[in-house]
Scaffold this motif. Sequence first.
Motif, PDB file in Angstrom:
ATOM      1  N   HIS A 366     130.412 -23.477  87.659  1.00  0.00           N
ATOM      2  CA  HIS A 366     128.996 -23.899  88.107  1.00  0.00           C
ATOM      3  C   HIS A 366     128.848 -23.505  89.315  1.00  0.00           C
ATOM      4  O   HIS A 366     127.798 -22.653  89.695  1.00  0.00           O
ATOM      5  CB  HIS A 366     128.838 -25.312  87.739  1.00  0.00           C
ATOM      6  N   HIS A 367     129.482 -23.790  90.420  1.00  0.00           N
ATOM      7  CA  HIS A 367     129.258 -23.653  91.595  1.00  0.00           C
ATOM      8  C   HIS A 367     129.377 -22.037  92.047  1.00  0.00           C
ATOM      9  O   HIS A 367     128.470 -21.637  92.813  1.00  0.00           O
ATOM     10  CB  HIS A 367     130.402 -24.150  92.574  1.00  0.00           C
ATOM     11  N   ALA A 368     130.039 -21.255  91.241  1.00  0.00           N
ATOM     12  CA  ALA A 368     130.467 -19.749  91.429  1.00  0.00           C
ATOM     13  C   ALA A 368     128.628 -19.290  90.901  1.00  0.00           C
ATOM     14  O   ALA A 368     128.170 -18.529  91.573  1.00  0.00           O
ATOM     15  CB  ALA A 368     131.339 -19.248  90.714  1.00  0.00           C
ATOM     16  N   GLY A 380     118.563 -13.941  88.174  1.00  0.00           N
ATOM     17  CA  GLY A 380     119.803 -13.013  88.402  1.00  0.00           C
ATOM     18  C   GLY A 380     121.041 -13.664  87.505  1.00  0.00           C
ATOM     19  O   GLY A 380     121.796 -12.523  87.354  1.00  0.00           O
ATOM     20  N   VAL A 381     121.111 -14.770  87.111  1.00  0.00           N
ATOM     21  CA  VAL A 381     122.200 -15.000  86.165  1.00  0.00           C
ATOM     22  C   VAL A 381     121.550 -15.623  84.961  1.00  0.00           C
ATOM     23  O   VAL A 381     120.803 -16.622  85.023  1.00  0.00           O
ATOM     24  CB  VAL A 381     123.065 -16.171  87.084  1.00  0.00           C
ATOM     25  N   VAL A 382     121.774 -15.191  84.034  1.00  0.00           N
ATOM     26  CA  VAL A 382     121.151 -15.807  82.695  1.00  0.00           C
ATOM     27  C   VAL A 382     122.513 -16.157  81.651  1.00  0.00           C
ATOM     28  O   VAL A 382     123.596 -15.773  81.634  1.00  0.00           O
ATOM     29  CB  VAL A 382     120.440 -14.658  81.850  1.00  0.00           C
ATOM     30  N   THR A 383     122.174 -16.699  80.752  1.00  0.00           N
ATOM     31  CA  THR A 383     123.023 -17.340  79.547  1.00  0.00           C
ATOM     32  C   THR A 383     122.418 -17.138  78.375  1.00  0.00           C
ATOM     33  O   THR A 383     121.310 -17.619  78.068  1.00  0.00           O
ATOM     34  CB  THR A 383     123.750 -18.777  79.749  1.00  0.00           C
ATOM     35  N   TRP A 401     120.390 -19.455  84.089  1.00  0.00           N
ATOM     36  CA  TRP A 401     121.384 -20.212  84.307  1.00  0.00           C
ATOM     37  C   TRP A 401     120.686 -21.808  84.855  1.00  0.00           C
ATOM     38  O   TRP A 401     120.055 -21.934  85.634  1.00  0.00           O
ATOM     39  CB  TRP A 401     122.249 -19.831  85.481  1.00  0.00           C
ATOM     40  N   GLY A 402     121.166 -22.732  84.094  1.00  0.00           N
ATOM     41  CA  GLY A 402     120.848 -24.220  84.252  1.00  0.00           C
ATOM     42  C   GLY A 402     119.227 -24.653  83.704  1.00  0.00           C
ATOM     43  O   GLY A 402     118.894 -25.639  83.637  1.00  0.00           O
TER      44      GLY A 402
END
Length: 515
Positions: A366-368, A380-383, A401-402
Amino acid sequence: MNTPERAIVLWVPDWPIEAYLRTQAREVPEHERVDPEQPLAIVHDGRIVVCSASARAAGVARGQRRRDAQSACPGLVLLPADPGRDTRAFHAVLSSVEQIVPGVEPLRPGLAAVRARGPARFFGGEESAARAVLGALTGIGLTGARTGVADGLFTAERAARAATTEPLVIPAGRSSEFLAPLPVASLGDPELAVFLSRLGVRRLAEFAALPEELVRDRLGAHGVRLRALAAGADSRPVVPRVPPPELQRALDLEPPLELAEQVAFAVRRTADSFLAGLGEAALVCTALRIVIETDRGERSERVWQHPSCFDAPSVVDRVRWQLQPSPGAEPFTGGVSRVELEPEAVDDGGSHQPVLLGQGPDERAHHAMTRVQAALGHRGVVTPVASGGRWLAEREEFAPWGEKVSASSPRELPWPGSMPDPLPSEVFREPRPVTVAGAGGEAVSVTDRGFVTAQPAVLEGRGVISWAGPWPVVERTWDPTRARRAHRFQLVDDRGAAWLAVLEGGAWHLEGRYA
């Protein structure tokens, strides 16, 4: 039984509708907002829960079926029921009353009570105190409230419902006279009302005149309690709520700032104060509502989710991302003059404490991801998450993300033509063209009546040992450019592989493969 305590009850008629109107300014796009003058009704499970005065004038009634209500009033606007929305909106009403009268007890959204003794002494009488309560609500734009003063909460509520724009005060010791002509249905127990009406008891005075011993033998302690209410002997006192801590924080910027980085830098101290307030209450924020206003009257409001809980850098990142123009949205033309931070969802802080000797792989991941997201932006970060749809390829949706998946195509909605479980273990993003033929080499097709012209026997050179289908999929027949008509088949070849095949436009292709 104890002497009833004098109480002031505040009642807001049709509160669920009022709550919707008061929250639509920030939760509903401007082009979708309803006109308060239209006939409005809240519907739940196909029945009318509450309706506005204009709807009642047109023949709509509480408990009516939706179809009957729309038949009586073709212009009726139906609104969804949302108890959470009603409770949240009523918090502003309670806070306004607590500014002048401490010790408010919320009975339910739209109904609250206070002890009459203290406010009556301060304002010079019970009627003056009730007027002061109404005046507090006028200050927040709520003009249709009613107040009643009487012995006990039950009688005071009945008085509030019978009041007009002026408070209705029932003198001490006169509750039974006021309640006597009311129907037994006003006790709020439909089954008891039906039972008493069959016995010829239709008014509260008649119910209160029954011997207590007979009521106890037939109806138990609950019946004795309702008989006491009917007699005006309500012994339950007002139990004031403990005001919740003020967790919201706001930053006013003077002069307004136009650069996102400037706003993000300025909001850092407010974010620290916001999280410190949550920490004092032993809470953490898992969903954050951010409201941004400009000096030109522009407003942006959004609820941000977090996979764990917010810290100060993540709050600042959300403010920065919200200032970035979204696809299809108009960017701000003015400078940012105000930023509000409000917890939308909180959790017990004890369950989010860091571990003593390092952190697990999920926490490190998660931190990364958060660091990469801070560098690349919100998207920029997706899931991948499962979504709704008829075709397997469109049931995969990517969420930042999140964040939770958007409600544009939720899984819960019905999707006629979609495949039931179990679904193929492998889904082909690009359809794979294949040939499906019958035993004699003839092409397999489907007639207009849904029958196959030949049984599938060959799949791309392999023998078909079992098959099922066809299952039609019909989409957007009203749009010639996007309409689709296809048929699905499940095929098992002679090597033991199972396939989901689609016949569309006379051509075959594979949509997925079963494990």
